[in-house]
Design a protein around this motif. Structure first.
Motif, mmCIF file in Angstrom:
data_model
loop_
_atom_site.group_PDB
_atom_site.id
_atom_site.type_symbol
_atom_site.label_atom_id
_atom_site.label_comp_id
_atom_site.label_asym_id
_atom_site.label_seq_id
_atom_site.Cartn_x
_atom_site.Cartn_y
_atom_site.Cartn_z
ATOM 1 N N THR A 73 -2.685 1.403 0.075
ATOM 2 C CA THR A 73 -2.447 2.815 -0.220
ATOM 3 C C THR A 73 -2.285 3.580 1.083
ATOM 4 O OG1 THR A 73 -4.813 3.289 -0.272
ATOM 5 C CG2 THR A 73 -3.767 2.736 -2.381
ATOM 6 N N THR B 196 -0.538 7.633 2.770
ATOM 7 C CA THR B 196 0.321 8.795 2.548
ATOM 8 C C THR B 196 1.718 8.584 3.129
ATOM 9 O OG1 THR B 196 -0.496 9.789 4.590
ATOM 10 C CG2 THR B 196 -1.609 10.404 2.540
ATOM 11 N N ARG B 197 1.899 7.546 3.922
ATOM 12 C CA ARG B 197 3.190 7.299 4.563
ATOM 13 C C ARG B 197 3.833 6.037 4.004
ATOM 14 N NH1 ARG B 197 4.509 5.182 10.199
ATOM 15 N NH2 ARG B 197 6.732 5.628 10.313
ATOM 16 N N GLU B 198 5.059 6.178 3.567
ATOM 17 C CA GLU B 198 5.836 5.047 3.068
ATOM 18 C C GLU B 198 6.533 4.384 4.262
ATOM 19 O OE1 GLU B 198 6.109 3.655 0.171
ATOM 20 O OE2 GLU B 198 5.278 5.116 -1.231
ATOM 21 N N ALA C 149 9.883 2.469 3.587
ATOM 22 C CA ALA C 149 10.955 3.412 3.235
ATOM 23 C C ALA C 149 11.342 4.269 4.438
ATOM 24 C CB ALA C 149 10.519 4.289 2.064
ATOM 25 N N ASP C 150 10.355 4.705 5.217
ATOM 26 C CA ASP C 150 10.658 5.509 6.409
ATOM 27 C C ASP C 150 11.554 4.739 7.372
ATOM 28 O OD1 ASP C 150 9.061 7.497 5.346
ATOM 29 O OD2 ASP C 150 7.406 7.206 6.766
ATOM 30 N N ARG D 25 7.237 -0.582 -5.576
ATOM 31 C CA ARG D 25 5.826 -0.224 -5.501
ATOM 32 C C ARG D 25 5.137 -1.129 -6.520
ATOM 33 N NH1 ARG D 25 4.652 4.315 -3.550
ATOM 34 N NH2 ARG D 25 6.448 5.427 -4.367
ATOM 35 N N ILE E 188 1.680 2.056 -1.752
ATOM 36 C CA ILE E 188 2.957 2.324 -1.116
ATOM 37 C C ILE E 188 3.925 1.177 -1.429
ATOM 38 C CG2 ILE E 188 1.965 3.741 0.728
ATOM 39 C CD1 ILE E 188 2.171 1.343 2.608
ATOM 40 N N ALA E 189 5.215 1.416 -1.269
ATOM 41 C CA ALA E 189 6.224 0.377 -1.510
ATOM 42 C C ALA E 189 6.039 -0.737 -0.478
ATOM 43 C CB ALA E 189 7.616 0.972 -1.433
ATOM 44 N N LYS E 190 5.915 -1.973 -0.949
ATOM 45 C CA LYS E 190 5.639 -3.099 -0.049
ATOM 46 C C LYS E 190 6.487 -4.343 -0.332
ATOM 47 C CE LYS E 190 2.604 -3.718 2.424
ATOM 48 N NZ LYS E 190 1.663 -3.606 3.491
ATOM 49 N N THR F 97 11.193 2.020 -6.363
ATOM 50 C CA THR F 97 10.870 3.384 -5.917
ATOM 51 C C THR F 97 11.875 3.955 -4.927
ATOM 52 O OG1 THR F 97 9.410 2.482 -4.225
ATOM 53 C CG2 THR F 97 8.400 3.111 -6.295
#
Length: 148
Positions: free
Chosen positions: A67, A69-71, A74-75, A98, A104-106, A140
């Protein structure tokens, strides 16, 4: 001024991804026929379609339940690729998953058809399989590889 980027030919992306089929799973690797994880597969397709990787990939966690707050994934893709709405993703698109609610997307894969995708999966290696509803609901983010 916004830079307009042209997307790579989807057929070329798919052919590059399919050339990795059967590559064994190996965490944080990206060597066709030797070993890769899902990101390593995407990196290998990038090298074939676009060219040299623009920056080294730092070590990353295998935890699909991570988990934050920053993807991070994706970033990174947003810096290098062409983002598009998930609903517009078609063959040749890189899709991010996700795997758990709140995580977060992994995981990443490459669409080969509206209902099929290629990805590297632990214990199975690089495979092409149906994009079932269980997979589809986890998508996602979606991106296109840029033309070289």
């Amino acid at each position: 001024m916004t830079r307009v980027r042209t997307a790579a030919d989807p057929g070329r992306v798919i052919a590059a991804a399919r050339s990795w089929l059967g590559t064994p799973y190996h965490d944080q690797a990206s060597l066709k026929g030797v070993g890769c994880d899902c990101l390593g597969l995407a990196r290998g397709v990038w090298r074939h379609v676009v060219g040299e990787e623009p920056f080294p990939i730092p070590p990353y966690s295998r935890d699909w339940g991570e988990t934050g707050t920053r993807e991070v994934l994706a970033d990174g893709a947003q810096q290098m690729m062409i983002e598009l709405p998930v609903a517009d993703a078609g063959p040749g698109a890189l899709i991010l998953f996700r795997m758990r609610t709140g995580a977060i997307a992994k995981h990443v894969g490459i669409l080969t058809a509206p209902t099929r995708f290629i990805h590297a999966y632990e214990r199975l290696g690089v495979i092409e399989e149906p994009l079932t509803s269980a997979w589809r609901r986890r998508i996602t983010f979606a991106f296109l590889f840029p033309a070289s």
